[in-house]
Structure formats: structure tokens, C-alpha cells
Write a protein that holds these residues in place. Structure first.
Motif, PDB file in Angstrom:
ATOM      1  N   MET A 143       0.835  -1.197   0.000  1.00 20.07           N
ATOM      2  CA  MET A 143       0.000   0.000   0.000  1.00 20.07           C
ATOM      3  C   MET A 143       0.871   1.249   0.000  1.00 20.07           C
ATOM      4  O   MET A 143       1.798   1.377   0.786  1.00 20.07           O
ATOM      5  CB  MET A 143      -0.916   0.016   1.229  1.00 20.07           C
ATOM      6  N   GLN A 144       0.548   2.186  -0.903  1.00 16.77           N
ATOM      7  CA  GLN A 144       1.292   3.432  -0.998  1.00 16.77           C
ATOM      8  C   GLN A 144       0.475   4.633  -0.539  1.00 16.77           C
ATOM      9  O   GLN A 144       1.029   5.634  -0.126  1.00 16.77           O
ATOM     10  CB  GLN A 144       1.753   3.657  -2.441  1.00 16.77           C
ATOM     11  N   LEU A 145      -0.833   4.527  -0.651  1.00 15.03           N
ATOM     12  CA  LEU A 145      -1.703   5.637  -0.287  1.00 15.03           C
ATOM     13  C   LEU A 145      -3.052   5.106   0.147  1.00 15.03           C
ATOM     14  O   LEU A 145      -3.586   4.188  -0.479  1.00 15.03           O
ATOM     15  CB  LEU A 145      -1.879   6.588  -1.487  1.00 15.03           C
ATOM     16  N   VAL A 146      -3.582   5.666   1.225  1.00 19.47           N
ATOM     17  CA  VAL A 146      -4.935   5.346   1.676  1.00 19.47           C
ATOM     18  C   VAL A 146      -5.696   6.668   1.718  1.00 19.47           C
ATOM     19  O   VAL A 146      -5.363   7.554   2.505  1.00 19.47           O
ATOM     20  CB  VAL A 146      -4.939   4.670   3.063  1.00 19.47           C
ATOM     21  N   ASP A 147      -6.703   6.795   0.867  1.00 23.00           N
ATOM     22  CA  ASP A 147      -7.373   8.071   0.648  1.00 23.00           C
ATOM     23  C   ASP A 147      -8.854   7.960   0.995  1.00 23.00           C
ATOM     24  O   ASP A 147      -9.501   6.969   0.655  1.00 23.00           O
ATOM     25  CB  ASP A 147      -7.203   8.474  -0.826  1.00 23.00           C
ATOM     26  N   LEU A 162     -13.238   4.793   0.769  1.00 22.92           N
ATOM     27  CA  LEU A 162     -11.829   4.567   1.084  1.00 22.92           C
ATOM     28  C   LEU A 162     -11.141   3.968  -0.129  1.00 22.92           C
ATOM     29  O   LEU A 162     -11.583   2.953  -0.667  1.00 22.92           O
ATOM     30  CB  LEU A 162     -11.696   3.619   2.281  1.00 22.92           C
ATOM     31  N   LYS A 163     -10.046   4.587  -0.569  1.00 15.47           N
ATOM     32  CA  LYS A 163      -9.305   4.123  -1.743  1.00 15.47           C
ATOM     33  C   LYS A 163      -7.910   3.693  -1.327  1.00 15.47           C
ATOM     34  O   LYS A 163      -7.185   4.453  -0.676  1.00 15.47           O
ATOM     35  CB  LYS A 163      -9.227   5.228  -2.793  1.00 15.47           C
ATOM     36  N   LEU A 164      -7.537   2.467  -1.711  1.00 14.36           N
ATOM     37  CA  LEU A 164      -6.205   1.941  -1.435  1.00 14.36           C
ATOM     38  C   LEU A 164      -5.423   1.944  -2.745  1.00 14.36           C
ATOM     39  O   LEU A 164      -5.831   1.305  -3.712  1.00 14.36           O
ATOM     40  CB  LEU A 164      -6.291   0.518  -0.891  1.00 14.36           C
ATOM     41  N   GLY A 172      -5.320  -1.935  -7.078  1.00 15.81           N
ATOM     42  CA  GLY A 172      -5.909  -0.955  -6.174  1.00 15.81           C
ATOM     43  C   GLY A 172      -7.350  -1.312  -5.852  1.00 15.81           C
ATOM     44  O   GLY A 172      -8.017  -2.019  -6.603  1.00 15.81           O
ATOM     45  N   VAL A 173      -7.821  -0.811  -4.725  1.00 14.59           N
ATOM     46  CA  VAL A 173      -9.167  -1.140  -4.257  1.00 14.59           C
ATOM     47  C   VAL A 173      -9.862   0.137  -3.799  1.00 14.59           C
ATOM     48  O   VAL A 173      -9.240   0.991  -3.148  1.00 14.59           O
ATOM     49  CB  VAL A 173      -9.110  -2.148  -3.088  1.00 14.59           C
ATOM     50  N   THR A 174     -11.130   0.268  -4.141  1.00 12.87           N
ATOM     51  CA  THR A 174     -11.960   1.360  -3.643  1.00 12.87           C
ATOM     52  C   THR A 174     -13.148   0.753  -2.905  1.00 12.87           C
ATOM     53  O   THR A 174     -13.930   0.012  -3.502  1.00 12.87           O
ATOM     54  CB  THR A 174     -12.453   2.264  -4.786  1.00 12.87           C
ATOM     55  N   ILE A 175     -13.266   1.052  -1.630  1.00  9.18           N
ATOM     56  CA  ILE A 175     -14.372   0.542  -0.812  1.00  9.18           C
ATOM     57  C   ILE A 175     -15.350   1.690  -0.589  1.00  9.18           C
ATOM     58  O   ILE A 175     -15.046   2.630   0.142  1.00  9.18           O
ATOM     59  CB  ILE A 175     -13.878  -0.004   0.541  1.00  9.18           C
ATOM     60  N   PRO A 176     -16.525   1.652  -1.214  1.00  2.00           N
ATOM     61  CA  PRO A 176     -17.494   2.733  -1.027  1.00  2.00           C
ATOM     62  C   PRO A 176     -18.365   2.479   0.195  1.00  2.00           C
ATOM     63  O   PRO A 176     -18.420   1.374   0.734  1.00  2.00           O
ATOM     64  CB  PRO A 176     -18.316   2.648  -2.308  1.00  2.00           C
TER      65      PRO A 176
END
Length: 201
Positions: A143-147, A162-164, A172-176
Motif C-alpha cells: 500500500m502506498q496511499l490510503v485516501d 476509502l481508496k487503497l 488498487g481497491v476502492t471501498i465505497p
């Protein structure tokens, strides 16, 4: 040492396993659905063992409101165009968009129940989809960024996305639809564990 939900306690006589993130079930499980809905097909991707966390129940309400507004705007635009021009052709694309949006309104509640994420010892696993299923594992050390992002409607209902971000864009993963508290808790936990894994501590 932290132990993940659903992970059996380590054997005191054996070596201590590497720590994974400690998730507070009271935060991650608050105001969410309690069970991931799986497709009925025998060829579905299995859930596996462990504790799966889901999206906030408010996520469905936000999606229904958003899609409902889009549907109303499309119908209103078609009606105004008809009044101004007297032609009926604009009802063809408007009808197609309305049908697609109406279908989205119908499947949104079930689709939201297909989302789930699991915190394992070495990675975060995310799954989604009923017809088109996706399961991806993101190693903590990659993981480089958690947004965290959220729009005005999201803030009104207390949810966030949440975007990984990893080195490989495809992983990459985006958890809405997480509750605001869950998103912040998960971000802080994942950042701390990712830093630990990258430094080899």
C-alpha cells in the motif's frame, strides 16, 4: 500482539505470527449489513473463512437518491425539449437512460450486499459483484496511499469512500459506503501496518 477477528489464537508454545491490523468490530461493524450476499450460481467465488465487514446501510439510501435524481433530470430534460421543439425523438434516448437507471434502482440493494472486505494477517481482501464478481487481495506492505473521499450527500448520511493505492494500478481497491468512523479507523490502522511492513519491523 494483535489477533484478527475470525483468526484462531496463536499457540503459546509456537512462534508468534506476524501482526496484522487490529480491527475494532464496534467501529467497523456499526450500522452495516451483517452478511455478504453471495451469487446463487454453483460456480461463484467462495467467501472463505474469517470475519467479513460490509458497507453502511446508508450507502443504499445515497445511491437510490442519486439515481432517482438522475432519472428525474433525464425525464425533465426530455419533457422540456419536447415542449420547446414539438418533436418526440428525444424520448428515445431518454427512455433508454430511464430504463437503465430504473434497473440500477432495482438491483442497488442486492448489489450493495455483495460488497465485503476482510482483514487478514498479511493482506486486505475485498470482494464485490453479483454477475461480475471480483475478489482482490492487497498486501499491507504494497500500500502506498490510503485516501478518504466523500461528497455532500455522503457527508449528510455519514458515509465515505476509502481508496487503497498500490504500485500496480490493477490491484488498487476502492471501498465505497463505509461509515465515516470506519473509514478513518481503517485508514489509520492500514497506514500504521503498511509502514511496519515496509520497514520490516
Amino acid at each position: 500482539m494483535t489477533t484478527l477477528p475470525g483468526t484462531p489464537p496463536p499457540d503459546p508454545s509456537g512462534p508468534e505470527p506476524a501482526d496484522g491490523p487490529s480491527s475494532d468490530e464496534g467501529v467497523l461493524g456499526a450500522r452495516t449489513y451483517d452478511r455478504v450476499r453471495e451469487p446463487r450460481s454453483p460456480g461463484r467465488l467462495p467467501l472463505g473463512d474469517g470475519r467479513w465487514y460490509q458497507l453502511s446501510r446508508a450507502y443504499v439510501r445515497v445511491q437510490l437518491i442519486t439515481q432517482g435524481v438522475v432519472l428525474l433530470l433525464v425525464l425533465a430534460a426530455a419533457a422540456v425539449a419536447h415542449l420547446l421543439t414539438g418533436f418526440f425523438w428525444q424520448w428515445i434516448p431518454a427512455g433508454v437512460i430511464a430504463l437503465v437507471t430504473a434497473f440500477g434502482l432495482l438491483i442497488t440493494p442486492r448489489q450493495a450486499r455483495s460488497f465485503g472486505y476482510q482483514l487478514r494477517r498479511d493482506d486486505l481482501v475485498f470482494r464485490r459483484g453479483i454477475l461480475w464478481q471480483r475478489v482482490v487481495a492487497v498486501p499491507y506492505g504494497r500500500m502506498q496511499l490510503v485516501d478518504i473521499t466523500h461528497g455532500p450527500l455522503d457527508r449528510g448520511f455519514g458515509i465515505a469512500q476509502l481508496k487503497l493505492v498500490t504500485a500496480a494500478a490493477a490491484s488498487g481497491v476502492t471501498i465505497p459506503g463505509l461509515t465515516q468512523e470506519a473509514a478513518e479507523h481503517l485508514r489509520d490502522t492500514l497506514v500504521a501496518v503498511a509502514e511496519t511492513r515496509r520497514t520490516g519491523l
